[in-house]
Motif scaffolding. Structure first.
Motif, PDB file in Angstrom:
ATOM      1  N   ASP A  67       0.772  -1.238  -0.253  1.00 26.33           N
ATOM      2  CA  ASP A  67       0.079  -0.005  -0.058  1.00 26.33           C
ATOM      3  C   ASP A  67       1.008   1.264  -0.048  1.00 26.33           C
ATOM      4  O   ASP A  67       0.507   2.231  -0.554  1.00 26.33           O
ATOM      5  CB  ASP A  67      -0.900  -0.088   1.160  1.00 26.33           C
ATOM      6  CG  ASP A  67      -2.105  -0.929   1.045  1.00 26.33           C
ATOM      7  OD1 ASP A  67      -2.194  -1.429  -0.110  1.00 26.33           O
ATOM      8  OD2 ASP A  67      -2.617  -1.522   2.125  1.00 26.33           O
ATOM      9  N   GLN A  68       2.003   1.129   0.775  1.00 23.66           N
ATOM     10  CA  GLN A  68       2.903   2.312   0.715  1.00 23.66           C
ATOM     11  C   GLN A  68       3.488   2.755  -0.666  1.00 23.66           C
ATOM     12  O   GLN A  68       3.786   3.865  -1.168  1.00 23.66           O
ATOM     13  CB  GLN A  68       3.941   2.077   1.928  1.00 23.66           C
ATOM     14  CG  GLN A  68       5.061   3.161   2.015  1.00 23.66           C
ATOM     15  CD  GLN A  68       6.047   3.028   3.152  1.00 23.66           C
ATOM     16  OE1 GLN A  68       5.801   1.609   3.644  1.00 23.66           O
ATOM     17  NE2 GLN A  68       6.917   3.507   3.411  1.00 23.66           N
ATOM     18  N   HIS A  69       3.720   1.776  -1.215  1.00 26.76           N
ATOM     19  CA  HIS A  69       4.528   1.801  -2.784  1.00 26.76           C
ATOM     20  C   HIS A  69       3.710   1.580  -3.800  1.00 26.76           C
ATOM     21  O   HIS A  69       4.273   1.523  -4.988  1.00 26.76           O
ATOM     22  CB  HIS A  69       5.969   0.805  -2.455  1.00 26.76           C
ATOM     23  CG  HIS A  69       6.577   1.300  -1.528  1.00 26.76           C
ATOM     24  ND1 HIS A  69       7.654   2.355  -1.345  1.00 26.76           N
ATOM     25  CD2 HIS A  69       6.845   0.567  -0.188  1.00 26.76           C
ATOM     26  CE1 HIS A  69       8.404   2.179  -0.089  1.00 26.76           C
ATOM     27  NE2 HIS A  69       7.790   1.308   0.177  1.00 26.76           N
ATOM     28  N   LYS A  70       2.270   1.293  -3.902  1.00 22.40           N
ATOM     29  CA  LYS A  70       1.734   0.746  -4.891  1.00 22.40           C
ATOM     30  C   LYS A  70       1.679   1.892  -5.983  1.00 22.40           C
ATOM     31  O   LYS A  70       1.500   1.648  -7.353  1.00 22.40           O
ATOM     32  CB  LYS A  70       0.232   0.510  -4.622  1.00 22.40           C
ATOM     33  CG  LYS A  70      -0.605   1.543  -4.014  1.00 22.40           C
ATOM     34  CD  LYS A  70      -1.996   0.828  -3.735  1.00 22.40           C
ATOM     35  CE  LYS A  70      -2.863   1.867  -2.769  1.00 22.40           C
ATOM     36  NZ  LYS A  70      -4.104   1.212  -2.201  1.00 22.40           N
ATOM     37  N   LYS A  71       1.834   3.237  -5.761  1.00 20.46           N
ATOM     38  CA  LYS A  71       1.730   4.218  -6.653  1.00 20.46           C
ATOM     39  C   LYS A  71       3.165   3.914  -7.758  1.00 20.46           C
ATOM     40  O   LYS A  71       2.991   4.081  -8.821  1.00 20.46           O
ATOM     41  CB  LYS A  71       1.703   5.535  -6.292  1.00 20.46           C
ATOM     42  CG  LYS A  71       0.439   5.845  -5.777  1.00 20.46           C
ATOM     43  CD  LYS A  71       0.053   7.363  -5.400  1.00 20.46           C
ATOM     44  CE  LYS A  71      -1.352   7.627  -4.704  1.00 20.46           C
ATOM     45  NZ  LYS A  71      -1.480   8.836  -3.969  1.00 20.46           N
ATOM     46  N   ALA A  72       4.077   3.804  -6.968  1.00 19.79           N
ATOM     47  CA  ALA A  72       5.259   3.673  -7.402  1.00 19.79           C
ATOM     48  C   ALA A  72       5.575   2.390  -8.361  1.00 19.79           C
ATOM     49  O   ALA A  72       6.038   2.288  -9.462  1.00 19.79           O
ATOM     50  CB  ALA A  72       6.501   3.477  -6.604  1.00 19.79           C
TER      51      ALA A  72
ATOM     52  N   LEU B  61       5.771   1.554 -12.975  1.00 22.07           N
ATOM     53  CA  LEU B  61       6.956   0.552 -13.472  1.00 22.07           C
ATOM     54  C   LEU B  61       6.246   0.123 -14.876  1.00 22.07           C
ATOM     55  O   LEU B  61       5.317   0.019 -15.138  1.00 22.07           O
ATOM     56  CB  LEU B  61       7.089  -0.531 -12.672  1.00 22.07           C
ATOM     57  CG  LEU B  61       7.921  -0.159 -11.195  1.00 22.07           C
ATOM     58  CD1 LEU B  61       8.146  -1.513 -10.357  1.00 22.07           C
ATOM     59  CD2 LEU B  61       9.199   0.382 -11.248  1.00 22.07           C
ATOM     60  N   ASN B  62       7.409  -0.396 -15.592  1.00 23.14           N
ATOM     61  CA  ASN B  62       6.925  -1.236 -16.965  1.00 23.14           C
ATOM     62  C   ASN B  62       6.319  -2.601 -16.813  1.00 23.14           C
ATOM     63  O   ASN B  62       6.394  -3.138 -15.425  1.00 23.14           O
ATOM     64  CB  ASN B  62       8.299  -1.321 -17.867  1.00 23.14           C
ATOM     65  CG  ASN B  62       9.235  -2.243 -17.446  1.00 23.14           C
ATOM     66  OD1 ASN B  62       9.119  -3.302 -16.697  1.00 23.14           O
ATOM     67  ND2 ASN B  62      10.520  -1.822 -17.639  1.00 23.14           N
ATOM     68  N   GLU B  63       5.649  -3.060 -17.613  1.00 20.09           N
ATOM     69  CA  GLU B  63       5.053  -4.226 -17.321  1.00 20.09           C
ATOM     70  C   GLU B  63       5.657  -5.432 -16.686  1.00 20.09           C
ATOM     71  O   GLU B  63       5.373  -6.087 -15.857  1.00 20.09           O
ATOM     72  CB  GLU B  63       4.380  -4.858 -18.715  1.00 20.09           C
ATOM     73  CG  GLU B  63       3.316  -5.974 -18.550  1.00 20.09           C
ATOM     74  CD  GLU B  63       2.470  -6.123 -19.500  1.00 20.09           C
ATOM     75  OE1 GLU B  63       2.161  -7.329 -19.901  1.00 20.09           O
ATOM     76  OE2 GLU B  63       2.587  -5.433 -20.717  1.00 20.09           O
TER      77      GLU B  63
ATOM     78  N   SER C 154       5.107  -7.073 -13.156  1.00 25.26           N
ATOM     79  CA  SER C 154       4.524  -8.253 -13.065  1.00 25.26           C
ATOM     80  C   SER C 154       5.234  -9.003 -11.837  1.00 25.26           C
ATOM     81  O   SER C 154       4.589 -10.057 -11.351  1.00 25.26           O
ATOM     82  CB  SER C 154       4.717  -9.003 -14.253  1.00 25.26           C
ATOM     83  OG  SER C 154       5.962  -9.648 -14.445  1.00 25.26           O
ATOM     84  N   GLY C 155       6.320  -8.674 -11.508  1.00 25.04           N
ATOM     85  CA  GLY C 155       6.997  -9.593 -10.338  1.00 25.04           C
ATOM     86  C   GLY C 155       6.368  -9.104  -8.933  1.00 25.04           C
ATOM     87  O   GLY C 155       5.960  -9.991  -8.033  1.00 25.04           O
ATOM     88  N   TYR C 156       6.003  -7.913  -9.021  1.00 26.66           N
ATOM     89  CA  TYR C 156       5.038  -7.392  -7.709  1.00 26.66           C
ATOM     90  C   TYR C 156       3.787  -8.166  -7.459  1.00 26.66           C
ATOM     91  O   TYR C 156       3.379  -8.425  -6.610  1.00 26.66           O
ATOM     92  CB  TYR C 156       5.070  -5.977  -7.715  1.00 26.66           C
ATOM     93  CG  TYR C 156       6.390  -5.275  -7.300  1.00 26.66           C
ATOM     94  CD1 TYR C 156       6.905  -5.297  -6.151  1.00 26.66           C
ATOM     95  CD2 TYR C 156       7.252  -4.666  -8.253  1.00 26.66           C
ATOM     96  CE1 TYR C 156       8.033  -4.788  -5.615  1.00 26.66           C
ATOM     97  CE2 TYR C 156       8.299  -3.982  -8.021  1.00 26.66           C
ATOM     98  CZ  TYR C 156       8.922  -4.253  -6.669  1.00 26.66           C
ATOM     99  OH  TYR C 156       9.916  -3.545  -6.394  1.00 26.66           O
ATOM    100  N   GLU C 157       3.047  -8.231  -8.730  1.00 24.18           N
ATOM    101  CA  GLU C 157       1.787  -8.844  -8.968  1.00 24.18           C
ATOM    102  C   GLU C 157       1.911 -10.292  -8.625  1.00 24.18           C
ATOM    103  O   GLU C 157       0.981 -10.767  -7.975  1.00 24.18           O
ATOM    104  CB  GLU C 157       1.120  -8.490 -10.255  1.00 24.18           C
ATOM    105  CG  GLU C 157       0.904  -6.801 -10.508  1.00 24.18           C
ATOM    106  CD  GLU C 157       0.367  -6.783 -11.670  1.00 24.18           C
ATOM    107  OE1 GLU C 157       0.276  -7.410 -12.815  1.00 24.18           O
ATOM    108  OE2 GLU C 157      -0.083  -5.522 -12.061  1.00 24.18           O
ATOM    109  N   LYS C 158       2.962 -10.931  -9.054  1.00 25.90           N
ATOM    110  CA  LYS C 158       3.012 -12.300  -8.679  1.00 25.90           C
ATOM    111  C   LYS C 158       3.132 -12.498  -7.144  1.00 25.90           C
ATOM    112  O   LYS C 158       2.411 -13.532  -6.416  1.00 25.90           O
ATOM    113  CB  LYS C 158       4.219 -12.960  -9.298  1.00 25.90           C
ATOM    114  CG  LYS C 158       4.012 -13.108 -10.811  1.00 25.90           C
ATOM    115  CD  LYS C 158       5.288 -13.891 -11.344  1.00 25.90           C
ATOM    116  CE  LYS C 158       5.245 -13.925 -12.873  1.00 25.90           C
ATOM    117  NZ  LYS C 158       6.581 -14.512 -13.373  1.00 25.90           N
TER     118      LYS C 158
END
Length: 94
Positions: A45-50, A54-56, A60-64
């Motif tokens: 939540d703290q870093h979701k805007k950053a 990011l590029n796709e 995708s690494g964070y989404e995994k």
């Protein structure tokens, strides 16, 4: 590793035994997973805007990581910046 670091001044064998015993306690593991999930969610939540910027491939690494849970998680939907395609002159125009 954090447990190991916090107990580095103690006997290493004793710390290993404690870690093994705690890992076999289902209630402790459930509590640890809950605490880890809350910590991850807070960081996300703290870093979701950053992360969104990011590029796709990087995103995708964070989404995994976000989706590696038993509970469904909200993941922002991203449209591609462009869609490449070719159209023949004889194709129907819609």
């Amino acid at each position: 590793m954090e447990y190991w670091r916090n107990n580095e001044d103690r006997d290493a064998q004793e710390v290993k035994v404690e870690a093994i015993v705690l890992s076999r306690d289902a209630e402790e593991i459930a509590l640890l997973e809950l605490l880890a999930e809350k910590a991850f969610d807070a960081l996300y939540d703290q870093h979701k805007k950053a992360i969104y910027k990011l590029n796709e491939q990087q995103r995708s690494g964070y989404e995994k990581l976000r989706l590696a849970t038993a509970k469904p998680q909200e993941v922002p939907w991203h449209l591609p910046a462009s869609i490449n395609f070719t159209r023949k002159p004889t194709d129907t125009l819609w």
